[in-house]
Design a protein around this motif. Structure first.
Motif, mmCIF file in Angstrom:
data_model
loop_
_atom_site.group_PDB
_atom_site.id
_atom_site.type_symbol
_atom_site.label_atom_id
_atom_site.label_comp_id
_atom_site.label_asym_id
_atom_site.label_seq_id
_atom_site.Cartn_x
_atom_site.Cartn_y
_atom_site.Cartn_z
ATOM 1 N N SER A 96 0.829 -1.206 0.000
ATOM 2 C CA SER A 96 0.000 0.000 0.000
ATOM 3 C C SER A 96 0.862 1.255 0.000
ATOM 4 N N HIS A 97 0.226 2.364 -0.371
ATOM 5 C CA HIS A 97 0.870 3.671 -0.405
ATOM 6 C C HIS A 97 0.014 4.592 0.451
ATOM 7 N N VAL A 98 0.628 5.246 1.422
ATOM 8 C CA VAL A 98 -0.096 6.121 2.340
ATOM 9 C C VAL A 98 0.237 7.566 1.998
ATOM 10 N N VAL A 99 -0.784 8.351 1.678
ATOM 11 C CA VAL A 99 -0.618 9.765 1.341
ATOM 12 C C VAL A 99 -1.516 10.580 2.257
ATOM 13 N N ASP A 100 -0.918 11.425 3.079
ATOM 14 C CA ASP A 100 -1.671 12.255 4.019
ATOM 15 C C ASP A 100 -2.685 11.443 4.817
ATOM 16 N N LEU A 101 -2.235 10.325 5.383
ATOM 17 C CA LEU A 101 -3.002 9.449 6.269
ATOM 18 C C LEU A 101 -4.056 8.611 5.554
ATOM 19 N N THR A 102 -4.179 8.720 4.244
ATOM 20 C CA THR A 102 -5.089 7.865 3.494
ATOM 21 C C THR A 102 -4.291 6.731 2.877
ATOM 22 N N ARG A 103 -4.732 5.500 3.118
ATOM 23 C CA ARG A 103 -4.012 4.322 2.640
ATOM 24 C C ARG A 103 -4.653 3.819 1.347
ATOM 25 N N PHE A 104 -3.821 3.655 0.323
ATOM 26 C CA PHE A 104 -4.276 3.155 -0.965
ATOM 27 C C PHE A 104 -3.612 1.800 -1.235
ATOM 28 N N THR A 105 -4.423 0.796 -1.516
ATOM 29 C CA THR A 105 -3.908 -0.546 -1.785
ATOM 30 C C THR A 105 -3.459 -0.654 -3.229
ATOM 31 N N LEU A 106 -2.287 -1.250 -3.450
ATOM 32 C CA LEU A 106 -1.760 -1.400 -4.814
ATOM 33 C C LEU A 106 -2.556 -2.452 -5.580
ATOM 34 N N ARG A 107 -3.144 -2.025 -6.678
ATOM 35 C CA ARG A 107 -3.773 -2.904 -7.655
ATOM 36 C C ARG A 107 -3.422 -2.329 -9.030
ATOM 37 N N PRO A 108 -2.158 -2.476 -9.449
ATOM 38 C CA PRO A 108 -1.672 -1.801 -10.656
ATOM 39 C C PRO A 108 -2.534 -2.113 -11.877
ATOM 40 N N PRO A 109 -2.541 -1.154 -12.839
ATOM 41 C CA PRO A 109 -1.732 0.072 -12.881
ATOM 42 C C PRO A 109 -2.397 1.242 -12.159
ATOM 43 N N HIS A 110 -1.540 2.136 -11.634
ATOM 44 C CA HIS A 110 -1.984 3.344 -10.944
ATOM 45 C C HIS A 110 -1.166 4.541 -11.420
ATOM 46 N N LEU A 111 -1.763 5.721 -11.294
ATOM 47 C CA LEU A 111 -1.036 6.984 -11.342
ATOM 48 C C LEU A 111 -1.160 7.630 -9.975
ATOM 49 N N CYS A 112 -0.074 8.152 -9.463
ATOM 50 C CA CYS A 112 -0.091 8.808 -8.159
ATOM 51 C C CYS A 112 0.573 10.183 -8.277
ATOM 52 N N PHE A 113 -0.067 11.208 -7.721
ATOM 53 C CA PHE A 113 0.440 12.576 -7.763
ATOM 54 C C PHE A 113 0.687 13.062 -6.334
ATOM 55 N N ILE A 114 1.929 13.382 -6.037
ATOM 56 C CA ILE A 114 2.308 13.845 -4.696
ATOM 57 C C ILE A 114 2.818 15.273 -4.814
ATOM 58 N N ALA A 115 2.147 16.188 -4.158
ATOM 59 C CA ALA A 115 2.502 17.600 -4.237
ATOM 60 C C ALA A 115 3.550 17.944 -3.187
ATOM 61 N N PRO A 116 4.318 19.007 -3.419
ATOM 62 C CA PRO A 116 5.276 19.448 -2.392
ATOM 63 C C PRO A 116 4.579 19.678 -1.058
ATOM 64 N N GLY A 117 5.178 19.165 -0.005
ATOM 65 C CA GLY A 117 4.622 19.354 1.324
ATOM 66 C C GLY A 117 3.739 18.226 1.812
ATOM 67 N N GLN A 118 3.240 17.380 0.899
ATOM 68 C CA GLN A 118 2.404 16.270 1.336
ATOM 69 C C GLN A 118 3.259 15.184 2.000
ATOM 70 N N VAL A 119 2.667 14.501 2.953
ATOM 71 C CA VAL A 119 3.350 13.428 3.664
ATOM 72 C C VAL A 119 2.954 12.095 3.024
ATOM 73 N N HIS A 120 3.945 11.263 2.718
ATOM 74 C CA HIS A 120 3.608 9.962 2.136
ATOM 75 C C HIS A 120 4.693 8.949 2.458
ATOM 76 N N TYR A 121 4.340 7.668 2.283
ATOM 77 C CA TYR A 121 5.313 6.578 2.397
ATOM 78 C C TYR A 121 4.701 5.303 1.832
ATOM 79 N N TRP A 122 5.566 4.337 1.506
ATOM 80 C CA TRP A 122 5.151 3.023 1.010
ATOM 81 C C TRP A 122 5.161 2.052 2.180
#
Length: 317
Positions: A72-98
């Motif tokens: 999964s990929h967590v962006v600003d406390l929202t967890r997204f489960t990987l089910r490729p293919p995906h596009l992900c957009f992370i803006a400056p200042g946002q918190v994220h991690y895999w």
């Protein structure tokens, strides 16, 4: 392409500090001879931070095209489960991690706001996409996304004449088409509510008109005290209103120097400096280059790729 990670409590040469107890901040550094504040590659070629498993922020935009993997990929406390293919957009200042990823595959596109000096509409779209960062791609949409990413990768690697303009055009198409896609369903916990005053501050700073160039002016415009504005923005963004205003002034000055024929004195006046000499000292301190040096870089060669746009505030991780 290489990056640097600023750990909490560490001060950089430009005086920036994510703050003791804060989150690591990752900066983009693009070496010569490309000199574009842009890079593209696989998770391996971009580097280990592209798949970092700990919460962190960027000072640059990141677009990830995921073609394989689980977790999964967590962006600003929202967890997204990987089910490729995906596009992900992370803006400056946002918190994220895999989190718990295995076999992560795909392509990573990173660039600073300087790369879009001549395309303010694309900057606005990227901010919008950062609020719904995870897009699942049906087969038809995956085909055009794969094609555009492959074309960008080819242009970047070959570096033929005019490749910077081609990269901007391809990025424009990718961003516009992505913005047309429906918002994804969210899983697990929703993002925390962003303080309204921080949201209004970001909208004020991003508005296409003459900015109030001081924190006190901003506080007065928003109808709050300076201390309340400082606390709300620092909590939501991890940076003070003063830091973000300085960043906005630098970006606007860069845009005017790169895209207009205004004199340095006129640029200084447009970004709130009555004294051109003081503006030149400010610009050099923030970017490492004089306004004249920056302008002679013809808009493609920028001397400080650490300055990024002000993204909509996200909750603290």
């Amino acid at each position: 392409m290489r990056g640097s990670t600023v750990l909490p409590g560490t001060t950089q040469g430009n005086g920036s500090d994510p703050g003791t107890g804060g989150l690591p901040v990752h900066r983009l550094e693009v070496p010569m001879p490309n000199a574009l504040p842009f890079a593209i590659g696989t998770f391996d070629t971009i580097g280990p931070m592209s798949r970092a498993s700990f919460p962190h922020r960027h000072t640059f935009h990141e677009i990830v095209y995921v073609t394989g993997g689980t977790g999964s990929h967590v962006v600003d406390l929202t967890r997204f489960t990987l089910r490729p293919p995906h596009l992900c957009f992370i803006a400056p200042g946002q918190v994220h991690y895999w989190d718990g990823v295995r076999g992560l595959e795909g392509c990573v596109v990173v660039f600073t706001d300087d790369f879009l000096l001549e395309r303010p509409a694309d900057r606005a779209l990227l901010r919008r996409l950062g609020r719904r960062p995870w897009l699942e791609l049906p087969e038809r949409d995956a085909a055009w996304a794969a094609h555009l990413v492959a074309e960008m990768d080819h242009e970047y690697r070959t570096g033929a004449e005019g490749f910077g303009g081609v990269l901007r055009a391809l990025l424009h198409v990718l961003v516009v088409r992505a913005a047309r896609l429906p918002a994804p369903g969210r899983t697990h916990q929703p993002p925390a509510r962003t303080p309204q005053v921080a949201t209004r501050f970001v909208a004020l700073v991003n508005a296409p008109h003459t900015l109030p160039w001081s924190v006190r002016e901003c506080a007065g415009h928003l109808g709050v005290s300076v201390s309340h504005l400082n606390e709300a923005v620092k909590t939501a963004m991890g940076r003070t209103p003063g830091e973000l205003l300085r960043q906005a002034r630098v970006h606007e000055a860069k845009r005017l120097l790169a895209c207009t024929d205004l004199t340095v004195r006129q640029v200084a006046d447009r970004v709130g400096f009555g004294d051109p000499a003081y503006f030149c000292r400010f610009f050099r301190r923030e970017t490492g280059a004089t306004p004249g040096d920056f302008r002679r870089g013809d808009g493609d060669i920028h001397h400080d790729h650490r300055i990024a746009s002000i993204a909509p505030p996200g909750p603290r991780a």
